[in-house]
Design a protein around this motif. Structure first.
Motif, PDB file in Angstrom:
ATOM      1  N   THR A  12      23.087  -0.171 -97.910  1.00 35.87           N
ATOM      2  CA  THR A  12      21.713   0.308 -98.022  1.00 35.87           C
ATOM      3  C   THR A  12      20.755  -0.600 -97.257  1.00 35.87           C
ATOM      4  N   GLU A  13      19.615  -0.032 -96.888  1.00 36.28           N
ATOM      5  CA  GLU A  13      18.569  -0.793 -96.184  1.00 36.28           C
ATOM      6  C   GLU A  13      19.177  -1.582 -95.025  1.00 36.28           C
ATOM      7  N   PHE A  14      19.917  -0.883 -94.175  1.00 37.94           N
ATOM      8  CA  PHE A  14      20.639  -1.507 -93.065  1.00 37.94           C
ATOM      9  C   PHE A  14      19.706  -1.670 -91.865  1.00 37.94           C
ATOM     10  N   ASP A  52      18.157   3.927 -94.410  1.00 36.72           N
ATOM     11  CA  ASP A  52      18.299   3.919 -95.863  1.00 36.72           C
ATOM     12  C   ASP A  52      19.741   3.637 -96.264  1.00 36.72           C
ATOM     13  N   ILE A  53      20.682   4.324 -95.635  1.00 39.74           N
ATOM     14  CA  ILE A  53      22.107   4.061 -95.858  1.00 39.74           C
ATOM     15  C   ILE A  53      22.830   4.220 -94.522  1.00 39.74           C
ATOM     16  N   ILE A  80      22.230   8.034 -93.388  1.00 38.44           N
ATOM     17  CA  ILE A  80      21.664   8.948 -94.361  1.00 38.44           C
ATOM     18  C   ILE A  80      20.233   8.513 -94.621  1.00 38.44           C
ATOM     19  N   GLU A  81      19.302   9.385 -94.306  1.00 40.51           N
ATOM     20  CA  GLU A  81      17.878   9.137 -94.501  1.00 40.51           C
ATOM     21  C   GLU A  81      17.458   9.815 -95.799  1.00 40.51           C
ATOM     22  N   LEU A 138      23.962  12.216 -88.466  1.00 36.68           N
ATOM     23  CA  LEU A 138      22.692  11.928 -89.130  1.00 36.68           C
ATOM     24  C   LEU A 138      22.461  12.963 -90.224  1.00 36.68           C
ATOM     25  N   LEU A 139      22.186  12.472 -91.436  1.00 38.11           N
ATOM     26  CA  LEU A 139      21.976  13.368 -92.577  1.00 38.11           C
ATOM     27  C   LEU A 139      20.712  12.991 -93.323  1.00 38.11           C
ATOM     28  N   PHE A 140      20.146  13.983 -93.992  1.00 39.44           N
ATOM     29  CA  PHE A 140      19.086  13.745 -94.964  1.00 39.44           C
ATOM     30  C   PHE A 140      19.703  13.868 -96.345  1.00 39.44           C
TER      31      PHE A 140
END
Length: 158
Positions: free
Chosen positions: A38-40, A49-50, A62-63, A87-89
């Protein structure tokens, strides 16, 4: 008796909703054999975010969007594409998914898990970018794990 698992420290940047989505997504990833940090911090200065990696070395970002307002005011997500294969939400269950861009994957989540509603298209990373990301991922993950065992280690970091 099993020892309690370490809990991440709250840093005040995330809402309770975002923390619940994060937890559910991390559980979802783990159940599918992926590991996430997380928080990379990316070399661009942005913070994902991930960032997750699967067993083949495929990288996903993952946003997390906790609300419509969060999505509409934070438009940095296209910059993440250069640092991942997918890329994912990830959004809460009541989020109106139709406002999210169709060229990204979609996870809906709560604190207990997540469900993949739309697979993210594959955009393979260049080999040099992948290598740099994997080294940064390994260093970040190892540093965080070591800090769980000895919180004072940060004083000794370069």
């Amino acid at each position: 008796m099993r020892p309690a698992a370490p809990q991440p420290r709250e840093d005040g940047r995330q809402s309770l909703t975002a923390r619940a989505v994060q937890r559910g997504v991390l559980r979802h990833l783990a159940a599918r054999g992926l590991v996430g940090v997380t928080e990379f911090c990316l070399v661009s200065g942005r913070r994902a975010d991930i960032l997750a990696v699967d067993g083949r070395g495929e990288v996903s970002i993952i946003e997390i969007k906790s609300s419509v307002q969060d999505f509409r005011t934070d438009q940095k997500w296209p910059e993440y594409r250069a640092f991942c294969d997918r890329l994912l939400f990830a959004v809460p269950l009541d989020f109106p998914a139709e406002i999210l861009p169709g060229e990204t994957g979609l996870l809906v989540a709560d604190a207990f898990g997540a469900e993949l509603l739309r697979e993210a298209p594959l955009h393979p990373l260049a080999a040099a970018t992948r290598k740099a990301l994997m080294l940064r991922f390994a260093h970040t993950a190892a540093s965080r794990l070591a800090a769980l065992y000895d919180p004072d280690l940060a004083r000794y970091s370069l």
